[in-house]
Design an enzyme around this catalytic site. Structure first.
Site, mmCIF file in Angstrom:
data_model
loop_
_atom_site.group_PDB
_atom_site.id
_atom_site.type_symbol
_atom_site.label_atom_id
_atom_site.label_comp_id
_atom_site.label_asym_id
_atom_site.label_seq_id
_atom_site.Cartn_x
_atom_site.Cartn_y
_atom_site.Cartn_z
ATOM 1 N N LYS A 1 -0.778 20.919 31.797
ATOM 2 C CA LYS A 1 -0.790 20.002 30.660
ATOM 3 C C LYS A 1 -1.096 20.809 29.401
ATOM 4 O O LYS A 1 -1.937 21.712 29.426
ATOM 5 C CB LYS A 1 -1.850 18.927 30.886
ATOM 6 C CG LYS A 1 -1.901 17.854 29.811
ATOM 7 C CD LYS A 1 -2.932 16.783 30.199
ATOM 8 C CE LYS A 1 -3.072 15.726 29.135
ATOM 9 N NZ LYS A 1 -4.046 14.671 29.504
ATOM 10 N N SER B 1 -2.632 10.208 28.292
ATOM 11 C CA SER B 1 -2.112 11.338 27.559
ATOM 12 C C SER B 1 -1.379 12.367 28.437
ATOM 13 O O SER B 1 -0.781 13.314 27.915
ATOM 14 C CB SER B 1 -3.245 12.049 26.814
ATOM 15 O OG SER B 1 -4.188 12.605 27.715
ATOM 16 N N SER C 1 -6.047 8.696 31.186
ATOM 17 C CA SER C 1 -4.908 9.542 30.836
ATOM 18 C C SER C 1 -4.119 10.105 32.009
ATOM 19 O O SER C 1 -3.043 10.657 31.818
ATOM 20 C CB SER C 1 -5.379 10.707 29.950
ATOM 21 O OG SER C 1 -5.702 10.235 28.667
#
Length: 474
Positions: free
Chosen positions: A77, A152, A176
């Site tokens: 990520k 996210s 997230s």
């Protein structure tokens, strides 16, 4: 004839161990899919083709086959630093930043024998629950490209759902991992606070942010989680004096067996109810009712929890969310490079008085204890994964911070309190909308209760599976 990306991550892992495919062949296959599909999905911020192939060759030569993620492709990520690879954090303010050192979670996946293919997209500094911003194209839901992928960890979820990765690590500070997993029809796991050494949450504000897996199946998620917890094999090497209660794992066995009968609670109220108009839409209720029916039919005890209002929660959590933005390393003229929402959060966060922050932290610590006591009679608590069906790209207000916050709360009121409580949770897809977009439910466990969540998740997955389904772009 099936292709490599048609296999589950566990099947690919077994193929690698048997020599049916090599790490280089597997990385090459997924890199070709990324090149073809990413322009329309927006899952990747950076693709490191040459570095990935070099890494795959190194894994073949030098990394022991016994490492839990040996040869498995994944991606970092873009909130995680990997030495020599751009780390943009979803922000124009870091467009040219290339770190010299890797974060602990990146070191962990490397130690586990994985092969990173690049960086998955994230919203600016991972702050909102959707992956859209000024720095990059939006991450889109592979089931319907007009919809966002959530956030996210939206890029990670979009990559897995479209078959650009077999699974992916994400981070979860308020939902997230679980939000994009639910949006994209995947399994997402938020581990207990302290469970994953390289992403424990113990060093984050209020202990909110932890690392965990996003995958297509419950077993795949367990495979990745085991690799994140113990990259060189169990026992795990914890870096703090405290950690999640109970055994560390491995959890793959619980996910594969899917055994046991448990006492389950059903939760329909949220701690946001006193401050915002929270309404669970009909498709989300239908998904929850389906899951309840399936689990009750398997002999689990199921009962609905009575509401327990927490009128202090919205203000306390808002304080923490805003205060977390205060440390964004952007000042002066560079602030103009930030998205409007981030600028609003940064200003609000830097204006939070120390007393208000201390009071919010103390209030949330008490809330954690109350939630754990409330759930103590249950092995797991079932909630909707989301209150609303997946939102279109551009649905969130990009300018008005207050309205944006309200929209996020109304979309996903059942996730942030799990982070505050430090509890483990898993989202599992169970049905779909009339247009074919997946819908899921969330299971929240006891402290250290990941094994039970994997067992229940596996049972639920088996009962609702209607054959293998993929997005049209697959």
């Amino acid at each position: 004839m099936s292709e490599l990306h048609d296999h589950t991550a566990l099947e690919l892992h077994q193929l690698l161990q048997r020599g049916g495919v090599s790490p280089v062949e597997l990385a090459s296959h997924y890199l070709e899919r990324i090149e073809r599909l990413n322009p329309e999905v927006g899952a990747f911020e950076t693709v490191t083709r040459e570095a990935a192939l070099e890494r795959a060759r190194l894994v073949e030569r030098e990394v022991p086959h016994s490492r839990p993620l040996w040869g498995m492709p994944l991606a970092d990520k873009d909130l995680q630093r990997r030495a020599g690879v751009p780390a943009r954090f979803g922000s124009r303010a870091f467009a040219d930043f290339v770190p010299e050192e890797s974060d602990e979670l990146v070191q962990a996946v490397d130690a586990a024998g994985a092969v990173s293919l690049g960086k998955t997209a994230t919203p600016e500094f991972g702050l909102p629950s959707y992956t859209e911003g000024l720095a990059s194209p939006p991450a889109r839901n592979p089931w319907d490209l007009a919809l966002g992928a959530g956030g996210s960890s939206g890029g990670a979820a979009a990559a897995v759902a479209s078959g650009m990765l077999p699974f992916a690590p994400g981070s979860d500070g308020g939902g997230s991992i679980r939000i994009p997993a639910a949006v994209c029809g995947l399994v997402g796991v938020k581990p207990s606070r302290g469970r994953v050494p390289g992403g424990s949450g113990l060093a984050s504000l209020a202990g909110l942010g932890v690392a965990g897996p996003i995958a297509r199946t419950v077993a795949d998620a367990a495979l990745l989680l085991d690799g994140l917890i113990a990259p060189e094999g169990y026992p795990a090497a914890h870096r703090f004096a405290v950690r999640a209660p109970g055994d560390d794992g491995p959890f793959l066995g619980a996910a594969v067996r899917g055994e046991g009968r448990f006492q389950l609670g059903v939760l329909l109220d949220s701690p946001w109810d006193e401050a915002y108009e929270i309404a669970i839409d009909e498709p989300s209720r239908t998904a929850l009712e389906l899951a309840v029916g399936v689990l009750a039919g398997r002999g689990h005890g199921v009962e609905e929890l009575s509401p327990a209002p927490e009128p202090g929660y919205p203000e306390a959590f808002r304080t923490i969310w805003q205060a977390g933005a205060a440390t964004i390393p952007v000042d002066g003229e560079r602030e103009a490079l930030l998205d409007p929402l981030t600028q609003w959060l940064l200003r609000r966060g830097r204006a939070v008085p120390a007393r208000q922050l201390a009071e919010a932290l103390a209030w949330l610590a008490g809330f954690e204890q109350r939630v754990i006591r409330r759930f103590a009679a249950y092995d797991a608590v079932l909630t909707p994964a989301l209150a609303l069906t997946p939102r279109p790209v551009g649905w969130y207000d990009a300018e008005d911070g207050e309205r944006n916050f309200a929209q996020q709360v109304q979309f996903t009121p059942f996730t942030s309190f799990v982070n505050v409580s430090g509890l483990p949770a898993i989202t599992v897809p169970v049905t779909e909308t009339e247009s074919g977009v997946p819908l899921g439910v969330q299971l929240i466990g006891r402290p250290g209760g990941e094994a039970v969540l994997f067992a229940i998740g596996a049972q639920l997955e088996r009962r609702v599976r209607r054959g293998t389904r993929h997005p049209a772009l697959w």
